[in-house]
Design a protein around this motif. Structure first.
Motif, PDB file in Angstrom:
ATOM      1  N   ASP A  77       1.081  -1.226  -0.022  1.00  0.00           N
ATOM      2  CA  ASP A  77      -0.073   0.010  -0.024  1.00  0.00           C
ATOM      3  C   ASP A  77       0.955   1.190   0.027  1.00  0.00           C
ATOM      4  O   ASP A  77       1.536   1.572   1.045  1.00  0.00           O
ATOM      5  CB  ASP A  77      -0.968   0.106   1.274  1.00  0.00           C
ATOM      6  CG  ASP A  77      -1.704   1.385   1.491  1.00  0.00           C
ATOM      7  OD1 ASP A  77      -1.458   2.182   0.815  1.00  0.00           O
ATOM      8  OD2 ASP A  77      -2.467   1.345   2.532  1.00  0.00           O
ATOM      9  N   GLY A  78       0.839   1.845  -1.096  1.00  0.00           N
ATOM     10  CA  GLY A  78       1.663   3.079  -1.013  1.00  0.00           C
ATOM     11  C   GLY A  78       0.795   4.461  -1.492  1.00  0.00           C
ATOM     12  O   GLY A  78       1.261   5.283  -1.970  1.00  0.00           O
ATOM     13  N   VAL A  79      -0.376   4.495  -0.959  1.00  0.00           N
ATOM     14  CA  VAL A  79      -1.453   5.413  -0.907  1.00  0.00           C
ATOM     15  C   VAL A  79      -0.935   6.625  -0.652  1.00  0.00           C
ATOM     16  O   VAL A  79      -1.046   7.739  -1.329  1.00  0.00           O
ATOM     17  CB  VAL A  79      -2.585   5.074  -0.087  1.00  0.00           C
ATOM     18  CG1 VAL A  79      -3.689   6.428  -0.173  1.00  0.00           C
ATOM     19  CG2 VAL A  79      -3.462   4.051  -0.767  1.00  0.00           C
ATOM     20  N   SER A  80      -0.032   6.907   0.613  1.00  0.00           N
ATOM     21  CA  SER A  80       0.448   8.088   1.086  1.00  0.00           C
ATOM     22  C   SER A  80       1.887   8.214   0.829  1.00  0.00           C
ATOM     23  O   SER A  80       2.591   8.955   1.552  1.00  0.00           O
ATOM     24  CB  SER A  80       0.068   8.351   2.470  1.00  0.00           C
ATOM     25  OG  SER A  80       0.570   7.284   3.336  1.00  0.00           O
ATOM     26  N   SER A  81       2.577   7.581   0.300  1.00  0.00           N
ATOM     27  CA  SER A  81       4.033   7.436  -0.009  1.00  0.00           C
ATOM     28  C   SER A  81       4.232   7.756  -1.601  1.00  0.00           C
ATOM     29  O   SER A  81       5.199   8.238  -1.874  1.00  0.00           O
ATOM     30  CB  SER A  81       4.639   6.158   0.534  1.00  0.00           C
ATOM     31  OG  SER A  81       4.228   4.905  -0.420  1.00  0.00           O
ATOM     32  N   ILE A  82       3.852   6.954  -2.605  1.00  0.00           N
ATOM     33  CA  ILE A  82       4.080   7.377  -4.077  1.00  0.00           C
ATOM     34  C   ILE A  82       3.914   8.538  -4.399  1.00  0.00           C
ATOM     35  O   ILE A  82       2.861   9.072  -4.263  1.00  0.00           O
ATOM     36  CB  ILE A  82       3.366   5.953  -4.870  1.00  0.00           C
ATOM     37  CG1 ILE A  82       3.653   4.560  -4.225  1.00  0.00           C
ATOM     38  CG2 ILE A  82       3.566   6.316  -6.488  1.00  0.00           C
ATOM     39  CD1 ILE A  82       2.876   3.557  -4.993  1.00  0.00           C
ATOM     40  N   CYS A  83       5.057   8.974  -5.201  1.00  0.00           N
ATOM     41  CA  CYS A  83       5.074  10.436  -5.689  1.00  0.00           C
ATOM     42  C   CYS A  83       5.518  11.418  -4.303  1.00  0.00           C
ATOM     43  O   CYS A  83       5.470  12.611  -4.760  1.00  0.00           O
ATOM     44  CB  CYS A  83       4.035  10.897  -6.134  1.00  0.00           C
ATOM     45  SG  CYS A  83       3.875  10.812  -7.986  1.00  0.00           S
TER      46      CYS A  83
END
Length: 504
Positions: free
Chosen positions: A234-240
């Protein structure tokens, strides 16, 4: 410079709540309260649902907030003006040549934010929760054993989804404020000679506690024990926003949501699958319809890309959001988040407060969860911030409800915007000029050049109990020099504290 947290604590103690208009709760809201009460308590948001709605017969407050809302929750985040303008358009036929042509470039470009050349992306009209389900149901079968880490509210919700989808979930739980216990993972991998573990599921960045996990170490352990388990992130609040390397770290399925670091409205769940994950989807027995990757892959081959109607406006917004990220440079975007995250942590330290995250190695550069003193209810701080300053802060969730408030610092955000959240000018500030004030605040955030003495107690009582600002300020000036000033910090009546602030 008057620190925001101190202002909020003062306002909590104050009896003067300012101008507000009371209105009766409409019947539909009273009915909604009853509906929310039927939801399992573990899934309830402590403020935005039941806690924020009036009980039957009670009144609800309406407070007009002049100016622009200052959005500092860890998602959804501020939407940049170019993205808003790009979305301001009419509907289009998604089967026309224009939309497939744009979709093709979007699919190629979203691979860049995952840092993959081999992954296959899916842009699904959904939220992060839907992206979770897509990742699980396309790669696993009911009864499959999963190792999943419980470190906060959102990892808890993903585990709840895994269990409801009938997977055999091996939960590794850590104290909230700690990262995933990878020593336990090593033990489980070492003991699993029959390879019964089919997937490792981990939240890269847990926004409830401000904890970031080390994905490179997870991949190292899988390789060390030569374990074939899928690696789902889960990279919801990490990716970018944080360093994320799908190919290098051997991530099999990664996902994010449009409302986080991409700085878009909610509505697109982006899932990226490795070739290994696509192969696993061929034998996965989980029931799936709306989230089925095979439907997308069929339309990819046809060149029309969409098995059902997408949001045209969000696609144009995504195009512009990606253009802004690439113009700044993805590595520069990540460095900017690192800078703002460090500045926020320095501010919290200068306030004399603690980070919910227990070790530096787990610090998040997209959200900071701030622990408040035990006699302060952090929910009241969040409420007052919204009512008084039109400032939206994140609440403490579940186990940390009432104990922390969260400052989101992700997405299309710069230093001056963050300063608007962290600081206000104090009436005794020796630098009243705006530009000098901003420069001083920048130095404070970046170099931690302000000291706080919490030992000085205000002894003079001019009008009843408590700290008197004039005497507090005078005492601090006498003790620390002409550039010092005092702040009455209202911990709890009647033992209010005089804080002295002065250059180090």
């Amino acid at each position: 410079m008057f620190l925001l947290f101190m202002l909020l604590c003062f306002l909590i103690a104050s009896e003067n709540e300012g101008i507000k208009e009371e209105i009766q709760a409409p019947p539909q809201d009273r009915n909604r309260v009853e509906e929310v009460r039927s939801v399992p308590a573990i899934l309830l948001h402590p403020f935005s649902f039941e806690a924020s709605l009036p009980k039957v017969g009670e009144k609800m407050d309406y407070v007009y907030g002049p100016g622009k809302n200052h959005l500092f929750v860890p998602g959804p985040v501020n939407i940049p003006e170019p993205v808003i303008r790009a979305m301001n358009r009419n509907n289009e036929d998604y089967r026309s040549p224009a939309v497939p042509a744009m979709t093709k470039t979007l699919l190629e470009d979203v691979k860049k934010i995952f840092k993959t050349t081999t992954g296959t992306p899916f842009m699904i009209p959904t939220t992060g929760t839907g992206a979770w389900e897509s990742a699980l149901t396309n790669t696993l079968s009911p009864g499959d054993r999963i190792v999943s880490f419980l470190i906060g509210q959102f990892s808890l919700l993903w585990i709840d989804q895994q269990q409801r989808l009938k997977f055999n979930v091996d939960v590794v739980e850590s104290e909230w404020g700690q990262g995933a216990n990878l020593d336990v993972l090593a033990e489980k991998l070492a003991a699993d000679h029959a390879h019964t573990i089919k997937a490792i599921c981990i939240v890269h960045n847990e926004t409830a506690t401000g904890v970031t996990n080390n994905l490179a170490t997870v991949r190292k352990l899988l390789d060390q024990y030569r374990h074939p388990a899928l690696f789902l992130v889960d990279g919801v609040s990490s990716i970018c926003a944080l360093d994320f390397r799908m190919d290098e770290w051997g991530v099999d399925v990664a996902l994010t949501g449009s409302q986080k670091a991409l700085s878009l409205p909610t509505g697109i769940g982006i899932v990226c699958a490795s070739p290994k994950a696509l192969e696993a989807s061929k034998s996965a027995k989980s029931v799936r319809v709306f989230f089925d990757w095979n439907d997308y892959l069929k339309f990819y081959k046809l060149g029309t890309f969409w098995p059902y109607t997408p949001s045209i406006q969000l696609l144009y917004g995504l195009r512009t959001a990606l253009d802004l990220i690439f113009e700044e440079g993805l590595d520069n975007v990540i460095a900017r988040h690192s800078r703002l995250g460090k500045a926020t942590r320095l501010a919290v330290e200068a306030w004399g407060l603690k980070n919910c995250t227990q070790k530096e190695e787990w610090y998040s550069d997209t959200v900071t969860a701030v622990l408040v003193p035990p006699h302060i209810d952090s929910t009241e701080i969040v409420k007052r911030a919204w009512k008084r300053y039109n400032l939206s802060l994140g609440l403490g969730l579940n186990k940390v409800a009432g104990k922390v408030f969260r400052i989101g610092h992700l997405g299309n955000l710069n230093e001056l915007q963050l300063l608007g959240c962290l600081a206000e000018q104090h009436p005794y500030d020796p630098f009243p000029d705006l530009m000098n004030l901003l420069c001083m605040q920048l130095r404070f955030l970046q170099e931690n050049l302000v000291c706080i003495d919490a030992e000085a107690q205000c002894q003079v009582k001019l009008h009843g109990d408590g700290c008197q600002i004039e005497e507090c300020n005078k005492g601090c000036t006498q003790k620390y020099g002409p550039k010092a000033y005092g702040i009455c910090f209202f911990y709890a009546k009647p033992s209010d504290t005089c804080l002295c602030r002065y250059p180090c």
